[in-house]
Design an enzyme around this catalytic site. Structure first.
Site, PDB file in Angstrom:
ATOM      1  N   GLN A  23     -13.204 -12.603 -51.827  1.00 21.20           N
ATOM      2  CA  GLN A  23     -13.578 -13.445 -50.677  1.00 21.20           C
ATOM      3  C   GLN A  23     -14.824 -12.884 -50.025  1.00 21.20           C
ATOM      4  O   GLN A  23     -15.358 -13.482 -49.105  1.00 21.20           O
ATOM      5  CB  GLN A  23     -12.453 -13.444 -49.641  1.00 21.20           C
ATOM      6  CG  GLN A  23     -11.125 -13.951 -50.159  1.00 21.20           C
ATOM      7  CD  GLN A  23     -10.042 -13.751 -49.105  1.00 21.20           C
ATOM      8  OE1 GLN A  23      -9.819 -14.605 -48.271  1.00 21.20           O
ATOM      9  NE2 GLN A  23      -9.397 -12.604 -49.141  1.00 21.20           N
ATOM     10  N   SER A  83      -6.166 -10.150 -45.151  1.00 16.37           N
ATOM     11  CA  SER A  83      -5.048 -10.528 -44.279  1.00 16.37           C
ATOM     12  C   SER A  83      -4.222 -11.651 -44.914  1.00 16.37           C
ATOM     13  O   SER A  83      -3.138 -11.969 -44.442  1.00 16.37           O
ATOM     14  CB  SER A  83      -5.594 -10.992 -42.924  1.00 16.37           C
ATOM     15  OG  SER A  83      -6.539 -12.027 -43.117  1.00 16.37           O
ATOM     16  N   CYS A 134     -38.343 -29.342 -52.242  1.00 15.66           N
ATOM     17  CA  CYS A 134     -37.830 -30.707 -52.477  1.00 15.66           C
ATOM     18  C   CYS A 134     -37.487 -31.413 -51.169  1.00 15.66           C
ATOM     19  O   CYS A 134     -37.093 -32.585 -51.186  1.00 15.66           O
ATOM     20  CB  CYS A 134     -36.601 -30.663 -53.387  1.00 15.66           C
ATOM     21  SG  CYS A 134     -35.068 -30.209 -52.526  1.00 15.66           S
ATOM     22  N   CYS A 149     -30.950 -24.051 -51.964  1.00 17.69           N
ATOM     23  CA  CYS A 149     -31.199 -25.386 -51.415  1.00 17.69           C
ATOM     24  C   CYS A 149     -29.930 -26.210 -51.592  1.00 17.69           C
ATOM     25  O   CYS A 149     -29.354 -26.258 -52.690  1.00 17.69           O
ATOM     26  CB  CYS A 149     -32.364 -26.042 -52.153  1.00 17.69           C
ATOM     27  SG  CYS A 149     -32.552 -27.770 -51.685  1.00 17.69           S
ATOM     28  N   ARG A 192     -11.073  -9.816 -38.833  1.00 18.14           N
ATOM     29  CA  ARG A 192     -10.049  -9.979 -37.797  1.00 18.14           C
ATOM     30  C   ARG A 192      -9.697  -8.718 -37.020  1.00 18.14           C
ATOM     31  O   ARG A 192      -8.995  -8.790 -36.030  1.00 18.14           O
ATOM     32  CB  ARG A 192      -8.767 -10.554 -38.429  1.00 18.14           C
ATOM     33  CG  ARG A 192      -8.966 -11.981 -38.769  1.00 18.14           C
ATOM     34  CD  ARG A 192      -7.812 -12.690 -39.384  1.00 18.14           C
ATOM     35  NE  ARG A 192      -8.252 -14.076 -39.572  1.00 18.14           N
ATOM     36  CZ  ARG A 192      -9.144 -14.465 -40.477  1.00 18.14           C
ATOM     37  NH1 ARG A 192      -9.653 -13.599 -41.313  1.00 18.14           N
ATOM     38  NH2 ARG A 192      -9.527 -15.714 -40.559  1.00 18.14           N
ATOM     39  N   CYS A 226     -31.223 -29.450 -54.168  1.00 19.65           N
ATOM     40  CA  CYS A 226     -31.541 -29.281 -55.598  1.00 19.65           C
ATOM     41  C   CYS A 226     -30.914 -28.012 -56.186  1.00 19.65           C
ATOM     42  O   CYS A 226     -30.962 -27.810 -57.395  1.00 19.65           O
ATOM     43  CB  CYS A 226     -33.051 -29.269 -55.817  1.00 19.65           C
ATOM     44  SG  CYS A 226     -33.870 -27.779 -55.228  1.00 19.65           S
ATOM     45  N   HIS A 236     -16.250 -17.233 -51.775  1.00 19.18           N
ATOM     46  CA  HIS A 236     -16.966 -17.616 -50.554  1.00 19.18           C
ATOM     47  C   HIS A 236     -18.466 -17.390 -50.675  1.00 19.18           C
ATOM     48  O   HIS A 236     -19.170 -17.288 -49.676  1.00 19.18           O
ATOM     49  CB  HIS A 236     -16.390 -16.855 -49.354  1.00 19.18           C
ATOM     50  CG  HIS A 236     -14.960 -17.226 -49.067  1.00 19.18           C
ATOM     51  ND1 HIS A 236     -14.111 -16.465 -48.303  1.00 19.18           N
ATOM     52  CD2 HIS A 236     -14.227 -18.304 -49.452  1.00 19.18           C
ATOM     53  CE1 HIS A 236     -12.914 -17.060 -48.242  1.00 19.18           C
ATOM     54  NE2 HIS A 236     -12.964 -18.164 -48.932  1.00 19.18           N
ATOM     55  N   ASP A 247     -20.594  -9.756 -49.556  1.00 21.92           N
ATOM     56  CA  ASP A 247     -21.512  -8.651 -49.264  1.00 21.92           C
ATOM     57  C   ASP A 247     -22.209  -8.070 -50.495  1.00 21.92           C
ATOM     58  O   ASP A 247     -22.949  -7.096 -50.378  1.00 21.92           O
ATOM     59  CB  ASP A 247     -20.776  -7.545 -48.494  1.00 21.92           C
ATOM     60  CG  ASP A 247     -19.532  -7.043 -49.221  1.00 21.92           C
ATOM     61  OD1 ASP A 247     -19.450  -7.165 -50.471  1.00 21.92           O
ATOM     62  OD2 ASP A 247     -18.629  -6.521 -48.540  1.00 21.92           O
ATOM     63  N   ALA A 260     -12.166  -8.591 -46.970  1.00 30.25           N
ATOM     64  CA  ALA A 260     -13.105  -7.837 -46.145  1.00 30.25           C
ATOM     65  C   ALA A 260     -12.673  -6.376 -45.935  1.00 30.25           C
ATOM     66  O   ALA A 260     -13.514  -5.505 -45.724  1.00 30.25           O
ATOM     67  CB  ALA A 260     -13.277  -8.536 -44.803  1.00 30.25           C
TER      68      ALA A 260
HETATM   69  P1  NAD Z   1      -9.623 -10.203 -42.863  1.00 33.86           P
HETATM   70  O1  NAD Z   1     -10.609  -9.612 -41.916  1.00 33.86           O
HETATM   71  O2  NAD Z   1      -8.878 -11.416 -42.436  1.00 33.86           O
HETATM   72  O3  NAD Z   1      -8.559  -9.106 -43.284  1.00 33.86           O
HETATM   73  C1  NAD Z   1      -8.962  -7.827 -43.673  1.00 33.86           C
HETATM   74  C2  NAD Z   1      -7.704  -6.972 -43.780  1.00 33.86           C
HETATM   75  O4  NAD Z   1      -8.087  -5.719 -44.316  1.00 33.86           O
HETATM   76  C3  NAD Z   1      -7.023  -6.736 -42.445  1.00 33.86           C
HETATM   77  O5  NAD Z   1      -5.658  -7.134 -42.541  1.00 33.86           O
HETATM   78  C4  NAD Z   1      -7.160  -5.212 -42.239  1.00 33.86           C
HETATM   79  O6  NAD Z   1      -5.991  -4.644 -41.686  1.00 33.86           O
HETATM   80  C5  NAD Z   1      -7.353  -4.712 -43.651  1.00 33.86           C
HETATM   81  N1  NAD Z   1      -8.164  -3.491 -43.751  1.00 33.86           N
HETATM   82  C6  NAD Z   1      -9.368  -3.235 -43.188  1.00 33.86           C
HETATM   83  N2  NAD Z   1      -9.847  -2.050 -43.601  1.00 33.86           N
HETATM   84  C7  NAD Z   1      -8.910  -1.510 -44.421  1.00 33.86           C
HETATM   85  C8  NAD Z   1      -8.817  -0.293 -45.155  1.00 33.86           C
HETATM   86  N3  NAD Z   1      -9.800   0.617 -45.161  1.00 33.86           N
HETATM   87  N4  NAD Z   1      -7.694  -0.072 -45.894  1.00 33.86           N
HETATM   88  C9  NAD Z   1      -6.677  -0.988 -45.904  1.00 33.86           C
HETATM   89  N5  NAD Z   1      -6.716  -2.163 -45.241  1.00 33.86           N
HETATM   90  C10 NAD Z   1      -7.834  -2.434 -44.524  1.00 33.86           C
HETATM   91  O7  NAD Z   1     -10.400 -10.441 -44.231  1.00 33.86           O
HETATM   92  P2  NAD Z   1     -10.210 -11.562 -45.349  1.00 33.86           P
HETATM   93  O8  NAD Z   1      -8.778 -11.774 -45.636  1.00 33.86           O
HETATM   94  O9  NAD Z   1     -11.122 -11.157 -46.446  1.00 33.86           O
HETATM   95  O10 NAD Z   1     -10.780 -12.875 -44.667  1.00 33.86           O
HETATM   96  C11 NAD Z   1     -11.990 -12.817 -43.923  1.00 33.86           C
HETATM   97  C12 NAD Z   1     -13.027 -13.852 -44.292  1.00 33.86           C
HETATM   98  O11 NAD Z   1     -14.292 -13.465 -43.730  1.00 33.86           O
HETATM   99  C13 NAD Z   1     -13.245 -13.941 -45.782  1.00 33.86           C
HETATM  100  O12 NAD Z   1     -13.274 -15.271 -46.061  1.00 33.86           O
HETATM  101  C14 NAD Z   1     -14.620 -13.312 -46.046  1.00 33.86           C
HETATM  102  O13 NAD Z   1     -15.406 -14.222 -46.784  1.00 33.86           O
HETATM  103  C15 NAD Z   1     -15.291 -13.188 -44.708  1.00 33.86           C
HETATM  104  N6  NAD Z   1     -15.819 -11.808 -44.451  1.00 33.86           N
HETATM  105  C16 NAD Z   1     -16.425 -11.109 -45.452  1.00 33.86           C
HETATM  106  C17 NAD Z   1     -16.871  -9.813 -45.222  1.00 33.86           C
HETATM  107  C18 NAD Z   1     -17.543  -9.078 -46.356  1.00 33.86           C
HETATM  108  O14 NAD Z   1     -18.098  -9.695 -47.245  1.00 33.86           O
HETATM  109  N7  NAD Z   1     -17.476  -7.739 -46.371  1.00 33.86           N
HETATM  110  C19 NAD Z   1     -16.690  -9.206 -43.983  1.00 33.86           C
HETATM  111  C20 NAD Z   1     -16.077  -9.952 -42.966  1.00 33.86           C
HETATM  112  C21 NAD Z   1     -15.648 -11.266 -43.212  1.00 33.86           C
END
Ligand code: NAD
Length: 257
Positions: free
Chosen positions: A104, A198, A159, A132, A39, A135, A124, A107, A27
């Site tokens: 992960q 993270s 369905c 669905c 987070r 199906c 993810h 978006d 993320a």
């Molecule tokens: P996470 O939120 O757990 O960790 C994101 C990490 O990125 C953090 O440690 C943060 O310090 C770091 N970070 C944020 N911006 C930064 C930047 N500009 N430069 C450097 N570091 C930066 O994210 P995760 O590990 O991907 O897990 C979160 C879950 O939530 C995933 O499973 C994901 O599917 C979902 N999610 C997805 C999105 C998205 O698609 N954009 C957004 C939020 C959550």
């Protein structure tokens, strides 16, 4: 030379020396685009928390609430565009330097930056359409939303099956084919770069550890510490866009500024 520049130089040396590179994104890659990570403090994902899969299946009211939250979030992030990190990874993939991007993120920003489907592995799922659960038919969100707003009820498929955003919810099984491709790519690479994660969400976070165990070099780009930092060959504790900006094609840089 400043620290950020020196770290980016070290990453470049690893990338240039590698035969097969995997990028693993989280993320943090999309925060520069205005999509908050999960987070960091104040995250809207924690107030609009995704509903657990078992509740979604069991309870029509939970399904309706899940769709309400989904469309509320979609309105906020409707106009987001790929950032420097996405564009850098797309450029490296186009050069043949990166063989696979395991993400992960849900978006759709890797696709919008031009990464081809065969290079991208979504662990993810993807929040830009629905499916669905019975199906497997794809449903477009605009139509799904119209039906939801007209009836107030969670949509269902022709369905009779339950329609759900094509993302993997908490409690939902991981997609088998994406996991298989991610494992194969991880075992085939000699450099694995974890970017903006993270590294605490499992099983996805197992891939960087697997790459390291298998003898690949491991680089981590994240502004906060991760549990794998002590095992990495390079840790860039800084901004992703700054670390990867040098790979963004100049025309592309001008276009997005
Ligand atoms: P996470 O939120 O757990 O960790 C994101 C990490 O990125 C953090 O440690 C943060 O310090 C770091 N970070 C944020 N911006 C930064 C930047 N500009 N430069 C450097 N570091 C930066 O994210 P995760 O590990 O991907 O897990 C979160 C879950 O939530 C995933 O499973 C994901 O599917 C979902 N999610 C997805 C999105 C998205 O698609 N954009 C957004 C939020 C959550």
């Amino acid at each position: 030379m400043d620290d950020a520049r020196e770290a980016a130089d070290r990453l470049e040396a690893l990338i240039e020396a590698a035969g097969s590179v995997v990028a693993f994104t989280g993320a943090g890659l999309s925060t520069e685009c205005g999509v908050p990570d999960f987070r960091s403090p104040g995250s809207p994902w924690l107030t609009n928390m995704p509903i657990d899969f078992s509740d979604f299946l069991r309870d029509p009211a939970a399904r309706a609430e899940s769709w309400r939250r989904k469309f509320a979030m979609d309105d906020v992030y409707r106009d987001v565009a790929p950032g420097r990190g996405h564009r850098a990874l797309a450029a490296l993939a186009a050069r043949g330097k990166i063989g696979a991007i395991i993400t992960q993120n849900i978006d759709n920003l890797h696709q919008l930056s031009g990464v081809p489907d065969e290079t991208l592995i979504e662990l993810h799922g993807n929040g830009s359409y629905a499916r669905c659960l019975s199906c497997g038919m794809r449903h477009e969100l605009a139509e799904t939303r119209r039906a939801f707003e007209a009836s107030g009820e969670a949509p269902s498929c022709a369905c009779g099956g339950i329609v759900k955003s094509a993302t993997i919810s908490f409690g939902q099984a991981m997609p088998v084919e994406a996991m298989r491709r991610a494992q194969a790519a991880t075992l085939a690479c000699d450099l694995f770069i974890a970017i903006g994660s993270s590294l605490v969400v499992h099983p996805a976070a197992g891939f960087p550890a697997l790459a390291r165990q298998n003898g690949a070099k491991l680089a981590i780009v994240n502004r906060e510490p991760t549990p794998l930092d002590s095992r990495a060959d390079l840790v860039i504790r800084g901004d992703i866009g700054d670390a990867l900006e040098r790979y963004v094609a100049p025309a592309n840089q001008a276009h997005f500024r």
